[in-house]
Scaffold this motif. Structure first.
Motif, PDB file in Angstrom:
ATOM      1  N   ASP A   1     -17.259  -9.321  16.022  1.00 38.81           N
ATOM      2  CA  ASP A   1     -16.463  -9.607  17.215  1.00 38.81           C
ATOM      3  C   ASP A   1     -16.355 -11.105  17.510  1.00 38.81           C
ATOM      4  N   LEU A   2     -17.215 -11.915  16.911  1.00 33.20           N
ATOM      5  CA  LEU A   2     -17.237 -13.350  17.201  1.00 33.20           C
ATOM      6  C   LEU A   2     -16.097 -14.066  16.491  1.00 33.20           C
ATOM      7  N   LYS A   3     -15.514 -15.055  17.166  1.00 31.06           N
ATOM      8  CA  LYS A   3     -14.448 -15.884  16.592  1.00 31.06           C
ATOM      9  C   LYS A   3     -15.054 -17.237  16.241  1.00 31.06           C
ATOM     10  N   TRP A   4     -15.234 -17.492  14.967  1.00 33.60           N
ATOM     11  CA  TRP A   4     -15.821 -18.749  14.519  1.00 33.60           C
ATOM     12  C   TRP A   4     -14.764 -19.837  14.499  1.00 33.60           C
ATOM     13  N   GLY A   5     -15.145 -21.042  14.956  1.00 31.90           N
ATOM     14  CA  GLY A   5     -14.228 -22.172  14.946  1.00 31.90           C
ATOM     15  C   GLY A   5     -13.166 -22.103  16.029  1.00 31.90           C
ATOM     16  N   HIS A   6     -13.441 -21.380  17.111  1.00 31.84           N
ATOM     17  CA  HIS A   6     -12.518 -21.264  18.236  1.00 31.84           C
ATOM     18  C   HIS A   6     -13.261 -21.569  19.534  1.00 31.84           C
ATOM     19  N   ARG A   7     -12.504 -21.933  20.542  1.00 32.10           N
ATOM     20  CA  ARG A   7     -13.078 -22.064  21.879  1.00 32.10           C
ATOM     21  C   ARG A   7     -12.030 -21.629  22.897  1.00 32.10           C
TER      22      ARG A   7
END
Length: 76
Positions: free
Chosen positions: A42-48
């Motif tokens: 569920d985690l989005k890596w490289g995003h904020r």
């Protein structure tokens, strides 16, 4: 706890992030609780998240239509 970790590292840890939010509803004079569980997929890596509020004189103005908006960030 994720600093220096790669997505593969977190997946192998069988990670689960549990988020619990608590607020207060002034209309109904009661506490409000919400919980969500997130797995590594569920985690989005490289995003904020983008800001979803603006400050006014004595209050914050929330833009709830922007609650899920994200941007890609450079990874170091």
């Amino acid at each position: 706890p994720f600093y220096g970790k790669k997505p593969e590292d977190v997946e192998s840890m069988q990670l689960e992030v549990i988020v619990h939010l608590e607020g207060y509803d002034e209309t109904y004079v009661q506490s409000i609780h919400s919980s969500s569980s997130y797995l590594a997929d569920d985690l989005k890596w490289g995003h904020r998240f983008l800001p979803m509020y603006e400050r006014e004189e004595n209050y914050l103005k929330l833009h709830l239509e922007e609650i899920n908006k994200m941007e890609v960030v450079d990874r170091l």
